[in-house]
Design a protein around this motif. Structure first.
Motif, PDB file in Angstrom:
ATOM      1  N   GLU A  35       0.828  -1.202   0.000  1.00 24.45           N
ATOM      2  CA  GLU A  35       0.000   0.000   0.000  1.00 24.45           C
ATOM      3  C   GLU A  35       0.863   1.252   0.000  1.00 24.45           C
ATOM      4  OE1 GLU A  35      -2.828  -0.023   3.190  1.00 24.45           O
ATOM      5  OE2 GLU A  35      -3.538  -2.035   2.636  1.00 24.45           O
ATOM      6  N   TRP A  36       1.891   1.260   0.832  1.00 27.79           N
ATOM      7  CA  TRP A  36       2.747   2.428   0.951  1.00 27.79           C
ATOM      8  C   TRP A  36       3.496   2.724  -0.353  1.00 27.79           C
ATOM      9  CZ3 TRP A  36       8.052   3.643   1.255  1.00 27.79           C
ATOM     10  CH2 TRP A  36       8.310   4.917   1.744  1.00 27.79           C
ATOM     11  N   SER A  37       3.823   1.678  -1.104  1.00 28.47           N
ATOM     12  CA  SER A  37       4.551   1.856  -2.353  1.00 28.47           C
ATOM     13  C   SER A  37       3.627   2.001  -3.557  1.00 28.47           C
ATOM     14  CB  SER A  37       5.502   0.676  -2.570  1.00 28.47           C
ATOM     15  OG  SER A  37       4.767  -0.525  -2.661  1.00 28.47           O
ATOM     16  N   ASP A  38       2.321   2.129  -3.320  1.00 36.04           N
ATOM     17  CA  ASP A  38       1.308   2.239  -4.377  1.00 36.04           C
ATOM     18  C   ASP A  38       1.316   1.042  -5.322  1.00 36.04           C
ATOM     19  OD1 ASP A  38       0.281   4.683  -3.498  1.00 36.04           O
ATOM     20  OD2 ASP A  38       1.762   5.830  -4.634  1.00 36.04           O
ATOM     21  N   MET A  39       1.592  -0.139  -4.770  1.00 32.27           N
ATOM     22  CA  MET A  39       1.605  -1.363  -5.572  1.00 32.27           C
ATOM     23  C   MET A  39       0.551  -2.357  -5.067  1.00 32.27           C
ATOM     24  SD  MET A  39       4.004  -1.096  -7.903  1.00 32.27           S
ATOM     25  CE  MET A  39       4.473  -2.748  -8.373  1.00 32.27           C
ATOM     26  N   ALA A  40      -0.392  -1.899  -4.273  1.00 22.90           N
ATOM     27  CA  ALA A  40      -1.412  -2.794  -3.710  1.00 22.90           C
ATOM     28  C   ALA A  40      -2.322  -3.367  -4.785  1.00 22.90           C
ATOM     29  CB  ALA A  40      -2.234  -2.058  -2.659  1.00 22.90           C
ATOM     30  N   GLU A  41      -2.484  -2.669  -5.889  1.00 26.44           N
ATOM     31  CA  GLU A  41      -3.364  -3.129  -6.966  1.00 26.44           C
ATOM     32  C   GLU A  41      -2.589  -3.695  -8.147  1.00 26.44           C
ATOM     33  OE1 GLU A  41      -6.614  -3.217  -6.469  1.00 26.44           O
ATOM     34  OE2 GLU A  41      -6.242  -2.343  -4.487  1.00 26.44           O
ATOM     35  N   CYS A  42      -1.312  -3.981  -7.969  1.00 33.82           N
ATOM     36  CA  CYS A  42      -0.507  -4.497  -9.077  1.00 33.82           C
ATOM     37  C   CYS A  42      -0.898  -5.939  -9.416  1.00 33.82           C
ATOM     38  CB  CYS A  42       0.980  -4.416  -8.752  1.00 33.82           C
ATOM     39  SG  CYS A  42       1.518  -5.547  -7.470  1.00 33.82           S
ATOM     40  N   LYS A  43      -0.517  -6.349 -10.599  1.00 40.63           N
ATOM     41  CA  LYS A  43      -0.767  -7.724 -11.034  1.00 40.63           C
ATOM     42  C   LYS A  43       0.336  -8.611 -10.458  1.00 40.63           C
ATOM     43  CE  LYS A  43      -1.155 -10.529 -15.168  1.00 40.63           C
ATOM     44  NZ  LYS A  43      -1.014 -10.546 -16.629  1.00 40.63           N
ATOM     45  N   PRO A  44      -0.022  -9.664  -9.725  1.00 44.55           N
ATOM     46  CA  PRO A  44       1.000 -10.541  -9.132  1.00 44.55           C
ATOM     47  C   PRO A  44       1.805 -11.267 -10.201  1.00 44.55           C
ATOM     48  CG  PRO A  44      -1.164 -10.972  -8.184  1.00 44.55           C
ATOM     49  CD  PRO A  44      -1.369 -10.065  -9.344  1.00 44.55           C
ATOM     50  N   CYS A  45       3.059 -11.555  -9.901  1.00 41.47           N
ATOM     51  CA  CYS A  45       3.883 -12.365 -10.798  1.00 41.47           C
ATOM     52  C   CYS A  45       4.404 -13.576 -10.026  1.00 41.47           C
ATOM     53  CB  CYS A  45       5.007 -11.550 -11.416  1.00 41.47           C
ATOM     54  SG  CYS A  45       6.168 -10.856 -10.262  1.00 41.47           S
ATOM     55  N   VAL A  46       4.894 -14.561 -10.745  1.00 39.55           N
ATOM     56  CA  VAL A  46       5.242 -15.838 -10.110  1.00 39.55           C
ATOM     57  C   VAL A  46       6.722 -15.965  -9.759  1.00 39.55           C
ATOM     58  CG1 VAL A  46       3.299 -17.079 -11.108  1.00 39.55           C
ATOM     59  CG2 VAL A  46       5.464 -16.963 -12.356  1.00 39.55           C
ATOM     60  N   THR A  47       7.551 -15.063 -10.225  1.00 39.27           N
ATOM     61  CA  THR A  47       8.973 -15.097  -9.885  1.00 39.27           C
ATOM     62  C   THR A  47       9.411 -13.729  -9.368  1.00 39.27           C
ATOM     63  OG1 THR A  47       9.613 -14.516 -12.152  1.00 39.27           O
ATOM     64  CG2 THR A  47       9.535 -16.867 -11.602  1.00 39.27           C
ATOM     65  N   PRO A  48      10.348 -13.705  -8.423  1.00 40.82           N
ATOM     66  CA  PRO A  48      10.753 -12.418  -7.855  1.00 40.82           C
ATOM     67  C   PRO A  48      11.626 -11.562  -8.765  1.00 40.82           C
ATOM     68  CG  PRO A  48      11.875 -14.218  -6.750  1.00 40.82           C
ATOM     69  CD  PRO A  48      10.912 -14.829  -7.707  1.00 40.82           C
ATOM     70  N   MET A  49      12.302 -12.177  -9.723  1.00 37.24           N
ATOM     71  CA  MET A  49      13.172 -11.424 -10.631  1.00 37.24           C
ATOM     72  C   MET A  49      13.073 -12.006 -12.027  1.00 37.24           C
ATOM     73  SD  MET A  49      16.686 -10.826  -8.493  1.00 37.24           S
ATOM     74  CE  MET A  49      17.425  -9.960  -9.845  1.00 37.24           C
ATOM     75  N   THR A  67      15.159   8.665  -2.049  1.00 33.09           N
ATOM     76  CA  THR A  67      14.568   8.422  -0.737  1.00 33.09           C
ATOM     77  C   THR A  67      13.478   7.357  -0.813  1.00 33.09           C
ATOM     78  OG1 THR A  67      15.025  10.705  -0.135  1.00 33.09           O
ATOM     79  CG2 THR A  67      13.446   9.516   1.237  1.00 33.09           C
ATOM     80  N   LEU A  68      12.628   7.437  -1.814  1.00 36.26           N
ATOM     81  CA  LEU A  68      11.571   6.442  -1.992  1.00 36.26           C
ATOM     82  C   LEU A  68      12.167   5.063  -2.259  1.00 36.26           C
ATOM     83  CD1 LEU A  68       8.554   5.754  -2.294  1.00 36.26           C
ATOM     84  CD2 LEU A  68       8.788   6.328  -4.726  1.00 36.26           C
ATOM     85  N   TYR A  69      13.153   5.009  -3.148  1.00 39.24           N
ATOM     86  CA  TYR A  69      13.805   3.737  -3.467  1.00 39.24           C
ATOM     87  C   TYR A  69      14.412   3.116  -2.211  1.00 39.24           C
ATOM     88  CZ  TYR A  69      16.833   0.419  -5.949  1.00 39.24           C
ATOM     89  OH  TYR A  69      17.452  -0.717  -6.398  1.00 39.24           O
ATOM     90  N   GLN A  70      15.139   3.911  -1.445  1.00 34.48           N
ATOM     91  CA  GLN A  70      15.778   3.406  -0.230  1.00 34.48           C
ATOM     92  C   GLN A  70      14.753   2.939   0.791  1.00 34.48           C
ATOM     93  OE1 GLN A  70      18.176   6.780   0.870  1.00 34.48           O
ATOM     94  NE2 GLN A  70      19.887   6.144  -0.423  1.00 34.48           N
ATOM     95  N   SER A  71      13.648   3.662   0.918  1.00 41.82           N
ATOM     96  CA  SER A  71      12.614   3.285   1.877  1.00 41.82           C
ATOM     97  C   SER A  71      11.968   1.955   1.515  1.00 41.82           C
ATOM     98  CB  SER A  71      11.533   4.366   1.941  1.00 41.82           C
ATOM     99  OG  SER A  71      12.070   5.565   2.407  1.00 41.82           O
TER     100      SER A  71
END
Length: 133
Positions: A35-49, A67-71
Motif C-alpha cells: 500500500e505504501w509503495s502504491d503497488m497494492a493493486e498491481c498484477k501478481p507475478c510468479v517469480t521475484p526477478m 529516498t523512496l527507493y531506499q525506503s
C-alpha cells in the motif's frame, strides 16, 4: 513480571503456534508495504526477478527518487526475515541504493509484484526439525 500469554505478534512478525509446528509470517507488514509503495493493486507475478537480469551502477537510465527507493528496499529487507524466497532479489537491488535508476526501480517493482502474489506465505518450523515455506 507478568505473564502476557502466548506470543502472537512481535515487531511486525506474526507468530502461530500449532501442535506440530511454529509458523512465522509477515502478511500484514507485506500488505502495508504494498500500500505504501502504491503497488497494492498491481498484477501478481510468479517469480521475484527476471531471468538473467543484469543491472549496473553505471546505468544511463533516468534517475528515480532516491529516498523512496531506499525506503521501499529497506522495507523489503525487513520482509526477508520470514521470506527466504526473496533474499537474493532484495540483496541484488540493495546494491543500487546510492544512485537508483529506472531499471533498478523496475526490478524493485517486480519484487513487489511477487510479494503481492505470495503475501500469505509463512515460514514453518516443525518440531521434527525440518523447515519449509
Amino acid at each position: 513480571m507478568s505473564d502476557l500469554g502466548t506470543l502472537s505478534y512481535y515487531l511486525g512478525i506474526e507468530v502461530r503456534h500449532g501442535n506440530e509446528a511454529l509458523m512465522l509470517g509477515q502478511s500484514a507488514y507485506a500488505s502495508k508495504l504494498l500500500e505504501w509503495s502504491d503497488m497494492a493493486e498491481c498484477k501478481p507475478c510468479v517469480t521475484p526477478m527476471e531471468e538473467r537480469l543484469k543491472l549496473m551502477n553505471a546505468s544511463t537510465a533516468a534517475r528515480v527518487n532516491t529516498t523512496l527507493y531506499q525506503s521501499i528496499v529497506s522495507g523489503l529487507r525487513y520482509l526477508v526475515h520470514t521470506r527466504p524466497d526473496i533474499v537474493f532479489g532484495v540483496g541484488y537491488v540493495s546494491r543500487f541504493m546510492e544512485d537508483p535508476r529506472e531499471d533498478h526501480w523496475a526490478a524493485v517493482k517486480r519484487l513487489l509484484c511477487y510479494v503481492k502474489g505470495t503475501v500469505d506465505q509463512w515460514i514453518v518450523f516443525s518440531k521434527t526439525g525440518e523447515s519449509r515455506l
